[in-house]
Design an enzyme around this catalytic site. Structure first.
Site, PDB file in Angstrom:
ATOM      1  N   CYS A 193       0.842  -1.191   0.000  1.00 58.68           N
ATOM      2  CA  CYS A 193       0.000   0.000   0.000  1.00 58.68           C
ATOM      3  C   CYS A 193       0.882   1.247   0.000  1.00 58.68           C
ATOM      4  CB  CYS A 193      -0.877   0.022   1.245  1.00 58.68           C
ATOM      5  SG  CYS A 193      -1.910  -1.424   1.419  1.00 58.68           S
ATOM      6  N   ASN A 210      -0.609   1.031   6.090  1.00 59.17           N
ATOM      7  CA  ASN A 210       0.125   0.105   5.235  1.00 59.17           C
ATOM      8  C   ASN A 210       0.743  -0.929   6.174  1.00 59.17           C
ATOM      9  OD1 ASN A 210       1.554  -1.201   3.266  1.00 59.17           O
ATOM     10  ND2 ASN A 210       3.210   0.312   3.153  1.00 59.17           N
ATOM     11  N   GLY A 211       0.564  -2.220   5.858  1.00 60.24           N
ATOM     12  CA  GLY A 211       1.139  -3.256   6.715  1.00 60.24           C
ATOM     13  C   GLY A 211       0.117  -4.341   6.983  1.00 60.24           C
ATOM     14  N   LYS A 246      17.847 -16.795 -15.294  1.00 63.29           N
ATOM     15  CA  LYS A 246      18.122 -15.386 -14.989  1.00 63.29           C
ATOM     16  C   LYS A 246      19.131 -14.809 -15.976  1.00 63.29           C
ATOM     17  CE  LYS A 246      15.348 -14.054 -12.492  1.00 63.29           C
ATOM     18  NZ  LYS A 246      14.540 -15.124 -12.767  1.00 63.29           N
TER      19      LYS A 246
HETATM   20  C1  AGP Z   1      11.034 -15.204 -14.433  1.00 61.52           C
HETATM   21  O1  AGP Z   1      12.128 -14.332 -14.256  1.00 61.52           O
HETATM   22  C2  AGP Z   1      10.256 -14.895 -15.691  1.00 61.52           C
HETATM   23  N1  AGP Z   1       9.864 -13.537 -15.712  1.00 61.52           N
HETATM   24  C3  AGP Z   1       9.151 -15.886 -15.980  1.00 61.52           C
HETATM   25  O2  AGP Z   1       9.762 -17.138 -16.165  1.00 61.52           O
HETATM   26  C4  AGP Z   1       8.060 -16.063 -14.874  1.00 61.52           C
HETATM   27  O3  AGP Z   1       8.615 -16.677 -13.758  1.00 61.52           O
HETATM   28  C5  AGP Z   1       6.962 -16.972 -15.459  1.00 61.52           C
HETATM   29  O4  AGP Z   1       6.394 -16.314 -16.573  1.00 61.52           O
HETATM   30  C6  AGP Z   1       5.881 -17.318 -14.438  1.00 61.52           C
HETATM   31  O5  AGP Z   1       5.242 -16.137 -14.018  1.00 61.52           O
HETATM   32  P1  AGP Z   1       4.250 -16.225 -12.748  1.00 61.52           P
HETATM   33  O6  AGP Z   1       5.079 -16.623 -11.583  1.00 61.52           O
HETATM   34  O7  AGP Z   1       3.676 -14.858 -12.627  1.00 61.52           O
HETATM   35  O8  AGP Z   1       3.217 -17.262 -13.050  1.00 61.52           O
END
Ligand code: AGP
Length: 608
Positions: A2, A98-99, A486
């Site tokens: 929030c 908020n919290g 990543k």
């Molecule tokens: C992760 O870095 C990506 N952006 C992508 O793999 C993401 O984890 C995946 O699309 C799942 O998204 P969600 O957790 O919102 O379901």
């Protein structure tokens, strides 16, 4: 999270509040509201959806005011609705919060017994009635006495509608800053700096547990004993865009660094470590079925799939139940027999991923119960599941998921311990030991952040490698996948995650002197096996970046070493994943990539 704004000054309070709230929009919200003096009382205007709706509602009222409070709501208790939006009121007490009030149920019951009636589903309304029940004309004392009864986290701004002569604020474990412009007589309380930059660049960073009063006379800070604290003014020279990122260059780096706090936010109200107790009220309906479950199926995509792979190992180890993990889009094609003896767990940060949402619907159609682990309250997956545990990691803005992953992993750990207890296969002593180890993780993460220059220099060394291999085993095997994801999704360097035991079954043919391999080998039951894999890799001339525990003796000739604090093997993933996040971040920055919005990617993949 929030957003709160409180304004007192000579400008148009409605404009100051709306401007402040619009600078908090990046935090994510589902409704908004303001309370402003109107004649000899206060008008509260609240709308669902974007701030535009609130602005439209206010434009129909010709209210001129010199003070007021405002709020953007990121729902935690009670769905997004006008009645659940803030500000909340009890008599002349009007407040924004908020919290999370962890003990709101017991406080609500006590207030109802005293004759207070509730109209919203929020924990915040409890605060309004509680302050009113203690109010004898001194707003500071009433607020201080009220929060002394509260367990949980809060940033609160409260006014007395009958007097409208001051705003009193306090905070615990939730940010709240005070913008001060004594020259022009402008004062603003806000959840973070961006909301106040239009008024001033001079701030008081309200101490945790501190109080302050804002009035035409300026800002006065108090300690809980009511003694005035000498103001300490900090001048901020960030531009507004930098300020939304709390001074970080990117949302991704901000969100990576938030993890020591977000881990605690995820745990808040769920555990009593010394007693080995876990509270997952969201699963109350599952308790009676826990003993009858025959297996669990975890379904997710991307980073959420990788936390699910760790969840599999947790559940099998602590709840002694077989678990399979499936990619949501593949789950949709399978003829997997399900029944009410199977629990399907859908993990999704956004709660809107199409493949995972369709998998949830298919699982329910085939008779399974579905539990969701989501970060967005009221999202489709959260709403359609039979049970939902929220990660409370706060809005994750960067496309690359970071803090959501560690919060998902924590929830899966708590779930596995809870299930093990429900199935009488895990005792409180074992749970207590794990929970106490878990509480040390935030400090261990800070040790990794202290070493990030080393991680950065290693990442920059390899940014021109054509490809990367990430390898690990057992609990860290999913981290090899997550580290590869990543790196490739934000730096565009090709990378693969593999379990180290599979190297000799093919991938080792790839290795040469220009094919770096990141190896996760923290202390644990498989460390020596993974060290052997390092020897195999080095024998092929590949460079090895070894992620090992602080006291480990590295295998011979490792090109680069990243050390992490020692912890139990099951929890090492919370440390190795942050190394992976930082490694990918610095590699991508070295290649001048847009880390928050990588090419071709969306934060939520709402199409199959
Ligand atoms: C992760 O870095 C990506 N952006 C992508 O793999 C993401 O984890 C995946 O699309 C799942 O998204 P969600 O957790 O919102 O379901």
């Amino acid at each position: 999270m929030c957003g709160i704004v409180g304004y007192f000054g000579k400008k148009d309070a409605v404009k100051a509040l709306l401007d402040g709230l619009s600078r908090l929009e990046y935090r994510g919200y589902d409704s908004a509201g303001v309370a402003i003096p109107d004649g000899d009382s206060v008008s509260i205007i609240r709308t669902v959806g974007k701030l535009e709706n609130l602005k439209a509602a206010l434009s129909t009222k010709n209210i001129k005011a010199n003070m007021g409070i405002g709020h953007t709501r990121w729902a935690t208790h009670g769905r997004p609705s006008e009645i659940n939006a803030h500000p909340h009121r009890s008599g002349s007490i009007v407040l924004v919060h908020n919290g999370i009030v962890e003990n709101y149920i017991e406080l609500k019951e006590s207030l109802e017994e005293s004759g207070y009636s509730f109209i919203s589903d929020t924990d915040t309304e409890v605060l309004a009635h509680l302050i009113r029940s203690l109010y004898r004309g001194d707003l500071f004392s009433a607020l201080r006495d009220a929060v002394s009864k509260v367990r949980g986290s809060y940033a609160i701004a409260v006014i007395d509608a009958d007097k409208r002569d001051r705003i009193v604020v306090t905070r615990r474990d939730v940010p709240l800053v005070l913008g001060v412009d004594d020259i022009n007589g402008e004062y603003i309380a806000a959840s973070d700096i961006p909301a106040a930059l239009n008024i001033t660049r001079d701030f008081i960073m309200l101490e945790d547990g501190g109080f302050a009063q804002i009035s035409a006379d300026g800002v006065t800070e108090y300690n809980p004993a009511g003694e005035i604290i000498q103001k300490k003014i900090t001048h901020i020279d960030w531009d507004p865009v930098m300020a939304e990122k709390d001074g970080y260059p990117d949302f991704m780096l901000k969100e990576i660094n938030e993890q020591p706090r977000t881990l605690m936010d995820t745990l808040r109200g769920k555990i009593i470590p010394d007693e080995g107790k876990i509270y997952l009220g969201e699963l109350e309906g599952l308790k009676s079925k826990a003993g009858e479950l025959e297996r669990i199926v975890i379904v997710a995509c991307g980073t959420s799939l990788h936390s699910g792979m760790i969840g599999k190992l947790y559940i099998e180890s602590y709840a002694i139940l077989p678990v399979e993990v499936d990619i949501a889009s593949e789950f949709l094609q399978r003829s997997l027999p399900l029944s009410d003896k199977v629990l399907v767990i859908c993990i999704s940060q956004s709660g809107e991923t199409a493949d995972t949402k369709q998998a949830l619907r298919l699982a329910k159609k085939r008779g399974a119960k579905v539990a969701a682990i989501c970060n967005v309250l009221g999202s489709a997956i959260a709403s359609e599941a039979d049970y939902c545990i929220y990660t409370h990691a706060g809005p994750e803005i960067s496309v690359a998921s970071t803090k959501a992953f560690t919060s998902q992993t924590i929830v899966l750990l708590l779930f596995s311990l809870w299930l093990g207890e429900q199935r009488d296969v895990l005792g409180k002593k074992a749970i207590s030991e794990i929970l106490n180890d878990l509480l040390h993780i935030p400090d261990k993460l800070k040790a990794i952040f202290a070493d990030q220059e080393n991680i950065k220099s290693i990442a920059l060394k390899y940014i021109h490698a054509p490809s990367f291999l990430f390898i690990a085993r057992h609990y860290n095997y999913p981290i090899a996948f997550e580290g590869a994801l990543k790196l490739k999704e934000i730096s565009y360097i090709h990378a693969e995650g593999y379990c180290s035991g599979e190297l000799k079954h093919g991938p080792i043919a790839l290795l040469s002197d220009n094919f770096p391999v990141m190896v996760y080998a923290p202390a644990g039951t498989v460390k020596d096996k993974v060290f052997s894999a390092i020897e195999e890799v080095q024998a092929r001339g590949a460079s090895v970046i070894a992620v090992i525990s602080e006291d480990a003796i590295p295998p011979s000739q490792c090109s680069d070493i990243i050390r992490i604090p020692e912890t139990r093997e099951e929890l090492s993933v919370l440390l190795t994943v942050v190394v992976s996040q930082l490694f990918a971040y610095y590699a991508a920055k070295g290649l001048n990539r847009d880390v928050d919005k990588p090419r071709n990617l969306a934060k939520s993949v709402t199409v199959e």
